[in-house]
Design a protein around this motif. Structure first.
Motif, PDB file in Angstrom:
ATOM      1  N   SER A  53      21.281  28.616  30.724  1.00  0.00           N
ATOM      2  CA  SER A  53      21.180  27.229  29.502  1.00  0.00           C
ATOM      3  C   SER A  53      19.819  26.026  29.858  1.00  0.00           C
ATOM      4  O   SER A  53      20.326  25.440  30.821  1.00  0.00           O
ATOM      5  CB  SER A  53      22.572  26.680  28.642  1.00  0.00           C
ATOM      6  OG  SER A  53      22.637  26.563  29.735  1.00  0.00           O
ATOM      7  N   GLU A  54      20.166  24.915  29.072  1.00  0.00           N
ATOM      8  CA  GLU A  54      19.800  23.937  29.052  1.00  0.00           C
ATOM      9  C   GLU A  54      20.589  22.746  29.003  1.00  0.00           C
ATOM     10  O   GLU A  54      21.762  23.231  29.200  1.00  0.00           O
ATOM     11  CB  GLU A  54      18.274  22.915  28.023  1.00  0.00           C
ATOM     12  CG  GLU A  54      17.670  24.140  26.731  1.00  0.00           C
ATOM     13  CD  GLU A  54      16.477  23.745  28.568  1.00  0.00           C
ATOM     14  OE1 GLU A  54      16.593  23.014  29.005  1.00  0.00           O
ATOM     15  OE2 GLU A  54      15.724  25.332  28.407  1.00  0.00           O
ATOM     16  N   LEU A  55      20.227  21.697  30.063  1.00  0.00           N
ATOM     17  CA  LEU A  55      21.339  20.539  30.027  1.00  0.00           C
ATOM     18  C   LEU A  55      21.965  19.526  29.077  1.00  0.00           C
ATOM     19  O   LEU A  55      21.095  20.407  28.328  1.00  0.00           O
ATOM     20  CB  LEU A  55      21.062  20.125  31.710  1.00  0.00           C
ATOM     21  CG  LEU A  55      21.257  19.852  32.764  1.00  0.00           C
ATOM     22  CD1 LEU A  55      20.187  21.461  33.851  1.00  0.00           C
ATOM     23  CD2 LEU A  55      20.900  19.140  34.386  1.00  0.00           C
ATOM     24  N   GLU A  56      23.032  19.936  28.915  1.00  0.00           N
ATOM     25  CA  GLU A  56      23.765  19.706  27.744  1.00  0.00           C
ATOM     26  C   GLU A  56      25.171  17.871  27.983  1.00  0.00           C
ATOM     27  O   GLU A  56      25.185  18.361  29.359  1.00  0.00           O
ATOM     28  CB  GLU A  56      24.653  19.880  27.446  1.00  0.00           C
ATOM     29  CG  GLU A  56      25.307  19.240  25.536  1.00  0.00           C
ATOM     30  CD  GLU A  56      25.969  20.491  24.801  1.00  0.00           C
ATOM     31  OE1 GLU A  56      26.418  19.926  24.467  1.00  0.00           O
ATOM     32  OE2 GLU A  56      25.264  21.407  24.962  1.00  0.00           O
ATOM     33  N   PHE A  57      24.764  16.654  27.718  1.00  0.00           N
ATOM     34  CA  PHE A  57      25.181  15.114  28.365  1.00  0.00           C
ATOM     35  C   PHE A  57      26.393  16.014  27.626  1.00  0.00           C
ATOM     36  O   PHE A  57      26.839  16.204  26.874  1.00  0.00           O
ATOM     37  CB  PHE A  57      24.630  14.417  27.881  1.00  0.00           C
ATOM     38  CG  PHE A  57      25.957  13.314  28.295  1.00  0.00           C
ATOM     39  CD1 PHE A  57      25.912  12.683  29.342  1.00  0.00           C
ATOM     40  CD2 PHE A  57      26.455  12.770  27.796  1.00  0.00           C
ATOM     41  CE1 PHE A  57      26.371  11.210  30.174  1.00  0.00           C
ATOM     42  CE2 PHE A  57      27.043  11.446  27.934  1.00  0.00           C
ATOM     43  CZ  PHE A  57      27.014  11.025  29.298  1.00  0.00           C
ATOM     44  N   SER A  58      27.813  15.341  29.041  1.00  0.00           N
ATOM     45  CA  SER A  58      29.027  16.126  29.254  1.00  0.00           C
ATOM     46  C   SER A  58      29.824  15.307  28.961  1.00  0.00           C
ATOM     47  O   SER A  58      30.372  14.216  27.474  1.00  0.00           O
ATOM     48  CB  SER A  58      29.888  16.793  30.247  1.00  0.00           C
ATOM     49  OG  SER A  58      31.226  16.925  29.762  1.00  0.00           O
ATOM     50  N   HIS A  59      29.972  14.185  29.630  1.00  0.00           N
ATOM     51  CA  HIS A  59      30.666  13.142  30.035  1.00  0.00           C
ATOM     52  C   HIS A  59      29.810  11.809  30.388  1.00  0.00           C
ATOM     53  O   HIS A  59      29.315  12.214  31.718  1.00  0.00           O
ATOM     54  CB  HIS A  59      31.784  12.849  29.909  1.00  0.00           C
ATOM     55  CG  HIS A  59      32.471  12.734  31.616  1.00  0.00           C
ATOM     56  ND1 HIS A  59      32.361  14.891  31.552  1.00  0.00           N
ATOM     57  CD2 HIS A  59      33.629  13.519  32.922  1.00  0.00           C
ATOM     58  CE1 HIS A  59      32.718  15.247  32.624  1.00  0.00           C
ATOM     59  NE2 HIS A  59      33.142  13.988  33.199  1.00  0.00           N
ATOM     60  N   GLU A  60      30.498  10.698  30.777  1.00  0.00           N
ATOM     61  CA  GLU A  60      30.534   9.360  32.072  1.00  0.00           C
ATOM     62  C   GLU A  60      31.570   8.957  32.294  1.00  0.00           C
ATOM     63  O   GLU A  60      33.247   9.058  31.770  1.00  0.00           O
ATOM     64  CB  GLU A  60      29.858   8.910  31.035  1.00  0.00           C
ATOM     65  CG  GLU A  60      29.241   7.654  32.397  1.00  0.00           C
ATOM     66  CD  GLU A  60      28.714   6.336  31.799  1.00  0.00           C
ATOM     67  OE1 GLU A  60      29.019   5.141  31.232  1.00  0.00           O
ATOM     68  OE2 GLU A  60      27.143   6.648  31.135  1.00  0.00           O
ATOM     69  N   MET A  61      31.953   9.124  34.286  1.00  0.00           N
ATOM     70  CA  MET A  61      32.803   8.451  34.782  1.00  0.00           C
ATOM     71  C   MET A  61      32.803   7.401  35.438  1.00  0.00           C
ATOM     72  O   MET A  61      31.685   8.188  36.704  1.00  0.00           O
ATOM     73  CB  MET A  61      34.135   9.665  35.549  1.00  0.00           C
ATOM     74  CG  MET A  61      35.017   9.437  35.665  1.00  0.00           C
ATOM     75  SD  MET A  61      35.384  10.365  36.416  1.00  0.00           S
ATOM     76  CE  MET A  61      36.892  11.501  35.098  1.00  0.00           C
ATOM     77  N   THR A  74      29.615  22.171  35.691  1.00  0.00           N
ATOM     78  CA  THR A  74      29.804  21.264  35.669  1.00  0.00           C
ATOM     79  C   THR A  74      29.125  19.919  36.532  1.00  0.00           C
ATOM     80  O   THR A  74      29.416  20.580  38.092  1.00  0.00           O
ATOM     81  CB  THR A  74      30.922  20.154  35.078  1.00  0.00           C
ATOM     82  OG1 THR A  74      31.290  20.604  33.678  1.00  0.00           O
ATOM     83  CG2 THR A  74      30.268  18.857  35.046  1.00  0.00           C
ATOM     84  N   ILE A  75      27.772  19.160  37.019  1.00  0.00           N
ATOM     85  CA  ILE A  75      27.369  18.395  37.675  1.00  0.00           C
ATOM     86  C   ILE A  75      27.310  17.193  37.365  1.00  0.00           C
ATOM     87  O   ILE A  75      26.557  16.674  36.225  1.00  0.00           O
ATOM     88  CB  ILE A  75      26.025  19.419  38.138  1.00  0.00           C
ATOM     89  CG1 ILE A  75      25.549  19.140  39.287  1.00  0.00           C
ATOM     90  CG2 ILE A  75      24.596  19.338  36.755  1.00  0.00           C
ATOM     91  CD1 ILE A  75      24.497  19.899  39.767  1.00  0.00           C
ATOM     92  N   SER A  76      27.225  16.787  38.536  1.00  0.00           N
ATOM     93  CA  SER A  76      27.311  15.108  38.175  1.00  0.00           C
ATOM     94  C   SER A  76      25.303  14.711  38.373  1.00  0.00           C
ATOM     95  O   SER A  76      24.187  15.608  39.526  1.00  0.00           O
ATOM     96  CB  SER A  76      27.324  14.258  39.712  1.00  0.00           C
ATOM     97  OG  SER A  76      27.058  12.954  40.022  1.00  0.00           O
ATOM     98  N   GLU A  77      24.852  13.999  37.970  1.00  0.00           N
ATOM     99  CA  GLU A  77      23.810  13.350  37.487  1.00  0.00           C
ATOM    100  C   GLU A  77      22.664  12.943  38.974  1.00  0.00           C
ATOM    101  O   GLU A  77      22.105  13.345  38.968  1.00  0.00           O
ATOM    102  CB  GLU A  77      23.324  12.514  36.623  1.00  0.00           C
ATOM    103  CG  GLU A  77      24.392  10.992  37.115  1.00  0.00           C
ATOM    104  CD  GLU A  77      24.019   9.769  36.090  1.00  0.00           C
ATOM    105  OE1 GLU A  77      23.135   9.637  34.707  1.00  0.00           O
ATOM    106  OE2 GLU A  77      24.729   8.682  35.997  1.00  0.00           O
TER     107      GLU A  77
END
Length: 224
Positions: A18-26, A51-54
């Motif tokens: 699938s395409e990457l989709e923004f999840s959240h920011e911490m 889930t992966i970090s930018e």
């Protein structure tokens, strides 16, 4: 798979589904979600959330169909929907490698989906048999991680492992090896509508019961 003192180790190899989709920011760091497709020996596939970090994917092409190798952990969190809590699982990537060499990919896909967990039984196991007579036990295993947090991982045992797990008690210490699987199921709502949903769980291939940190009482392995 590499073994160390970590209590939650995942290694998966497959292709981006699938395409990457923004999840959240911490703390100023962005995280993205996507799905990975991993083949089984039975010629079916598991499609798992990641889930992966930018910071791990800067200048990395993760377009659909790209083969990757991920090392990380299987993590859980609670999602609150309409005043009820739902346990959500995701593979949290700690390292990612793009795979391009076809021979390397073919070799890695011989063992594409491995997990090791060291944790504690946190609900009474549920033992049952299928209509075809296959024995199954459902477990919920709590695995500690840093900062006094825990992940709650649904697991499923088969055959001799299932019979062994039936006797486990809440609080028992176990170590287990297996793979992460996706499974479709149908949920019937009050209005009669049937919804197809996907569950994620660990299918256990080997299990150890630990009486204490220095004394292993028992070892079970999945029957052939």
């Amino acid at each position: 798979m590499k073994r160390n003192i970590d209590t939650n180790i995942v290694e998966i190899i497959g292709k981006v589904n699938s395409e990457l989709e923004f999840s959240h920011e911490m703390y100023g760091e962005g995280f993205y979600n996507f799905f990975i497709e991993i083949p089984r020996l039975s010629n079916s596939v598991d499609i798992l959330p990641v889930t992966i970090s930018e910071r791990l994917i800067v200048d990395m092409d993760l377009s659909t169909g790209t083969y990757i190798q991920i090392f990380g952990q299987l993590r859980s969190y609670n999602r609150y929907i309409e005043n009820s809590s739902k346990l959500v699982l995701t593979v949290f990537a700690r390292d990612i490698t793009l795979l391009q060499d076809k021979e390397e990919i073919r070799e890695l896909l011989k063992s594409p989906n491995e997990i090791f967990l060291d944790g504690y039984i946190c609900k009474p196991p549920i033992y049952r048999t299928t209509p075809l007579g296959r024995e199954i036990s459902d477990l919920l295993v709590a695995v500690n991680r840093a900062y006094n947090k825990s992940d709650y991982i649904p697991c499923i045992a088969w055959g001799r492992n299932a019979r062994f797990c039936e006797k486990l008690l809440v609080g028992d210490h176990v170590r287990l090896w297996g793979r992460i699987q996706s499974r479709e199921y149908q949920k019937k709502h009050n209005n009669g509508e049937i919804e197809t949903k996907v569950a994620y769980e660990v299918s256990i291939s080997k299990l150890e019961y630990i009486e204490n940190d220095n004394n292993r009482l028992s070892l079970c392995e999945e029957e052939a």
